[in-house]
Design an enzyme around this catalytic site. Structure first.
Site, PDB file in Angstrom:
ATOM      1  N   THR A 362      -5.288  -5.293   3.001  1.00 48.66           N
ATOM      2  CA  THR A 362      -4.263  -6.329   2.977  1.00 48.66           C
ATOM      3  C   THR A 362      -4.933  -7.693   3.066  1.00 48.66           C
ATOM      4  O   THR A 362      -6.114  -7.809   3.398  1.00 48.66           O
ATOM      5  CB  THR A 362      -3.279  -6.198   4.153  1.00 48.66           C
ATOM      6  OG1 THR A 362      -3.895  -6.698   5.350  1.00 48.66           O
ATOM      7  CG2 THR A 362      -2.837  -4.771   4.361  1.00 48.66           C
ATOM      8  N   ASP A 363      -4.171  -8.731   2.811  1.00 46.12           N
ATOM      9  CA  ASP A 363      -4.647 -10.069   3.123  1.00 46.12           C
ATOM     10  C   ASP A 363      -4.167 -10.422   4.533  1.00 46.12           C
ATOM     11  O   ASP A 363      -3.547  -9.614   5.222  1.00 46.12           O
ATOM     12  CB  ASP A 363      -4.159 -11.069   2.078  1.00 46.12           C
ATOM     13  CG  ASP A 363      -5.066 -12.288   1.957  1.00 46.12           C
ATOM     14  OD1 ASP A 363      -5.831 -12.563   2.904  1.00 46.12           O
ATOM     15  OD2 ASP A 363      -5.016 -12.973   0.917  1.00 46.12           O
ATOM     16  N   TRP A 364      -4.438 -11.620   4.940  1.00 46.04           N
ATOM     17  CA  TRP A 364      -4.252 -12.102   6.311  1.00 46.04           C
ATOM     18  C   TRP A 364      -2.828 -11.866   6.829  1.00 46.04           C
ATOM     19  O   TRP A 364      -1.878 -12.422   6.312  1.00 46.04           O
ATOM     20  CB  TRP A 364      -4.594 -13.579   6.342  1.00 46.04           C
ATOM     21  CG  TRP A 364      -4.648 -14.224   7.684  1.00 46.04           C
ATOM     22  CD1 TRP A 364      -3.600 -14.784   8.353  1.00 46.04           C
ATOM     23  CD2 TRP A 364      -5.802 -14.406   8.503  1.00 46.04           C
ATOM     24  NE1 TRP A 364      -4.038 -15.299   9.550  1.00 46.04           N
ATOM     25  CE2 TRP A 364      -5.379 -15.086   9.676  1.00 46.04           C
ATOM     26  CE3 TRP A 364      -7.145 -14.049   8.384  1.00 46.04           C
ATOM     27  CZ2 TRP A 364      -6.267 -15.435  10.704  1.00 46.04           C
ATOM     28  CZ3 TRP A 364      -8.023 -14.393   9.401  1.00 46.04           C
ATOM     29  CH2 TRP A 364      -7.584 -15.073  10.546  1.00 46.04           C
ATOM     30  N   ASP A 366      -0.603  -9.693   6.544  1.00 44.65           N
ATOM     31  CA  ASP A 366       0.455  -9.478   5.563  1.00 44.65           C
ATOM     32  C   ASP A 366       1.388  -8.321   5.882  1.00 44.65           C
ATOM     33  O   ASP A 366       2.486  -8.260   5.317  1.00 44.65           O
ATOM     34  CB  ASP A 366      -0.147  -9.321   4.166  1.00 44.65           C
ATOM     35  CG  ASP A 366      -0.435 -10.662   3.530  1.00 44.65           C
ATOM     36  OD1 ASP A 366       0.207 -11.652   3.930  1.00 44.65           O
ATOM     37  OD2 ASP A 366      -1.298 -10.741   2.639  1.00 44.65           O
TER      38      ASP A 366
END
Length: 821
Positions: A362-364, A366
């Site tokens: 995932t990104d930050w 998310d």
């Protein structure tokens, strides 16, 4: 174009009589790398059109494994099977958890709190960490992290993680090395990706990635969060400079070259990735780069056909073609569905169609954002369930222990089966195995590779990349290069004329860019570079004043000083653009250039002195077209990196011949936003770009002749028109000649135009590019081979479709017609 079309129309009847159609048959088509694939031809209800369908598995067939691959995979699978059989639920969840380094450091320091680290290691078995302790800003008075500090930090974390792990599983550390190892002190910084794309030279993408990997791996970090593969069609977006521009083919070729550079030409699925290579991350999968509002992480509304036509190919090339080992997921939503909850795109397309075997991170924050940002989940439990169902492997949590704690409770309650954990954990352990972390988890502070960080040859490579990226867009009366026989006094002004910080932009030392030039141990500003190469003597005098500072109120006194100095100058060079920014803090509400910079430029133009405009910017900021056209010359420098000052100076003085081309459409007005060069025929004439995709001038002239198809059948009596069979590869040749008086490099661009199709075609699409370097009066024949896929489009059924019909091949002023039946 009209002549070619007319000849086609006149010859259609003859061609249709000469070429027969077959229906419902199995045929073989040429695909990537000269391979062939069998496809089933779809019958048409009426008419003589032929239609073929392709799958990505046919476009990118799996490579044949050699014995070394087989042995590696067998040993890995045995090792991972044995390891997983001994792992607890908590250990498995720990492997799926990624925390930020600041969870381990005390405020305003970069010192690891070993007590906290040991608690995370022994209680939750955290398997991954990321980021720089000074990414968000200074840690006390610490500006940057040098190699020895990084190595000590990584070794400390790894030692305590392995000590705390019942099965001695090492952690994997990831870092945003976006344009070089930008969080490693002294590492070489390259132009950002729009600048790389402007070179139209994939060798630079490969070299930049190789050096970036080397400098990142040198400090013990084997996982690089790059390259960005989004398509840069939204100029308001704060991250457009991280893309390879607006063209899907350029993004595909440059992105795949970067992947091979990062990973040393290897993938993590069937063999090892050894130092100095790192595993890379194709990001952000996908559709992230075209938010409707232009604001970062906001909703994108992109029809399925457009997603597959423009936004998916760069990921297909990087993942299925080049073997990217990990992907990072789009933080936003596409058509109302957050990508982190999309089973269709994270499983059916990514794992199914693209055959991806690696780790999806995932990104930050998310998963948590599904609750408070996207509002698809009413609780943290529901958010985790949605993300796991969709297909994520690792959660970049990144600031707390919510993910491992809640997921453990869900497994205990039977909400999430252990078998679902196993899918992701196996991929993560496979990656760690491929990187050699089980056999050699600790970086060596005394390794020779550490001493190569920032070495001269790397900085020379960055400067060479910048030289080929800088794009000459306007050059009235050949004002450039500056003639020192007639030009004796030059005024250099503007907020970016003496700023290494602005040359680098965001993701440089810190997330939002450097605070000051002193944070860069290497590099030259434009002013410094110009003075170095001219010696700044009485015979050639350079005057400098800033003129205006970006982001401060109008200072007419500073502008007046620049205007006064201009009066005594032969030429004025003004450098304007943007301050460093990244992601959401870089959101803007107006694409127009800072009005005070426009005022500075206007008043300098009003002096009547020749003005050379240099743009140092992350985005194509809108300027009054009449003002730009009043300038004697315009150079687009993008964000050229620390080494960019001297290349710009060398181009100004003629020591380097510019060869960059625009990798995006430069809008003239806000009404131009969202209409790339590959617009539809119905959009012809609806925009007035300031400069077009592919624009770029030289100090010499290049001539194109003899465009031909070497394996097509010429149409009798129709010069320049050919016939061929649908589904085959075709090779086109053109001769390029340097007709000028100086050596020069030229980016040769080949476009394909589909005249008629079941889905409205674009006016043209780039289908090939090559860089040539020619001495005066020298010629070179260039060859382009287009396989079947490159004649395709996304059909009414959203499938990759080949259809018989008429095509135009264009290289410069050369055109030929090709009828495929």
């Amino acid at each position: 174009m009209k002549t070619i079309k007319s000849l086609f129309l006149l010859s259609l009847l003859i061609v249709n009589l000469l070429i027969s159609s077959t229906y419902g048959s199995s045929i073989r088509v040429s695909i990537v790398g000269g391979e062939e694939a069998e496809v089933i031809e779809k019958p048409r209800t009426f008419g003589n059109k032929r239609e073929l369908k392709l799958e990505y598995s046919q476009i990118y067939p799996k490579k044949q494994l050699n014995q070394e691959n087989i042995n590696f995979m067998s040993a890995r699978d045995t090792f991972v099977d044995n390891l997983m059989s001994k792992m607890s639920i908590t250990e498995k969840i720990g492997q799926m958890t990624q925390l930020d380094i600041t969870t381990l450091t005390s405020p305003n320091t970069i010192t690891i709190n070993e007590t906290t680290l040991a608690y995370y290691a022994k209680t939750y078995y955290i398997g991954s960490y990321l980021n720089s302790p000074v990414s968000g800003g200074l840690a006390g008075d610490i500006h940057h992290i040098n190699s020895s500090v990084w190595l000590d930090m990584i070794n400390t974390i790894q030692t305590i993680v392995i000590e705390g792990s019942p099965n001695k599983i090492p952690m994997i550390y990831g870092l945003d090395s976006v344009h070089g190892a930008n969080y490693v002190h002294k590492a070489t910084l390259f132009p950002h990706n729009t600048g790389l794309a402007a070179t139209f030279n994939i060798e630079h993408a490969t070299t930049a990635a190789q050096i970036t990997s080397k400098d990142t791996v040198a400090v013990g970090i084997p996982w690089v969060f790059a390259p960005v593969l989004g398509i840069g069609v939204q100029p308001l977006w704060s991250r457009i400079y991280e893309t390879f521009g607006e063209d899907p083919y350029v993004a595909s070729m440059m992105g795949a070259a970067a992947v091979r550079g990062f990973q040393g030409g290897n993938n993590s699925f069937d063999g090892p990735i050894n130092a100095p290579s790192a595993v890379c991350t194709a990001k952000h999968y996908f559709g992230y780069s075209d938010p409707t509002s232009g604001k970062d992480r906001t909703a994108a509304w992109i029809p399925e056909r457009m997603l597959r036509r423009y936004f998916l190919p760069s990921f297909a090339e990087a993942i299925t073609g080049a073997g990217a080992g990990t992907i990072m997921i789009n933080s936003g939503e596409v058509n109302g569905v957050p990508m982190h909850t999309s089973y269709k795109y994270l499983t059916e397309v990514l794992r199914g169609e693209l055959q991806f075997e690696g780790v999806a991170v995932t990104d930050w924050q998310d998963i948590e954002k599904l609750v408070y940002f996207h509002h698809t989940a009413g609780s943290a439990e529901e958010a985790i369930l949605q993300a796991l169902d969709a297909g994520i492997d690792m959660s970049m949590v990144p600031l707390d222990l919510s993910f491992p704690i809640i997921l453990a409770e869900m497994v205990a309650a039977g909400t999430v089966p252990e078998s679902r954990l196993d899918l992701s954990v196996r991929r993560i352990l496979n990656l760690k195995y491929a990187l050699g972390l089980f056999s050699n988890p600790y970086p060596n502070p005394n390794a020779a590779i550490v001493d190569t960080i920032g070495q001269v040859q790397d900085r020379e490579a960055a400067a060479a990349t910048a030289e080929e990226s800088i794009t000459l867009l306007q050059n009235k009366n050949n004002i450039l290069p500056l003639n020192t026989n007639t030009i004796k006094n030059v005024l250099l002004t503007g907020p970016s004329a003496d700023s290494i910080r602005n040359l680098n932009g965001g993701w440089s030392v810190h997330w939002q860019g450097a605070y000051e030039d002193s944070e860069f141990p290497f590099g030259t500003s434009i002013l410094t570079g110009l003075r170095e190469i001219t010696n700044d003597t009485a015979d050639f005098n350079i005057q400098y004043t800033i003129g205006h500072e970006i982001g401060v109120p109008t200072n007419q006194t500073s502008i007046d000083e620049a205007v006064e100095l201009a009066q005594s100058s032969d030429v004025v060079v003004v450098v304007i653009g943007e301050l460093p920014e990244a992601e959401t803090p870089g959101d803007i509400y107006d694409l127009s250039m800072d009005p005070n910079e426009v005022l500075l430029l206007q008043q300098l133009v009003d002096t009547g002195k020749p003005v050379v405009l240099i743009l140092v910017e992350a985005r194509p900021r809108i300027l009054p077209p009449d003002l730009v056209y009043s300038c004697a010359a315009v150079l687009m420098a993008y964000l050229p990196g620390s080494e960019g000052g001297k290349p710009i100076a060398n181009i100004l003085m003629g020591n380097v011949n510019p060869s960059g081309r625009l990798p995006l459409t430069y809008p003239g007005t806000t009404g131009d936003i969202g209409v790339p060069y590959y617009h539809k025929y119905s959009e012809n004439g609806v925009t007035t770009p300031l400069f077009q995709f592919g624009d770029g001038l030289s100090y010499t002239t290049f001539n194109y002749t003899n465009l031909a198809c070497s394996n097509c059948k010429p149409i009798s009596g129709q010069s320049g028109n050919y016939t061929g069979v649908l589904g085959q590869s075709y090779t086109f040749t053109v001769t390029v000649t340097n007709n000028g008086n100086v050596q020069g490099k030229d980016s040769v661009l080949l476009y394909l135009s589909d005249l008629w199709a079941q889905v409205t075609p674009e006016v043209k699409m780039l289908r090939g590019f090559q860089k040539v370097d020619l001495m005066p009066a020298k010629s070179q024949q260039i060859s382009f081979t287009l396989n079947a896929y490159e004649f395709s489009f996304i059909g009414v059924d959203n499938k990759i479709t080949l259809e018989s019909g008429q095509f135009i091949i264009m290289v410069g002023n050369q055109q030929l017609g090709l009828y495929l039946q």
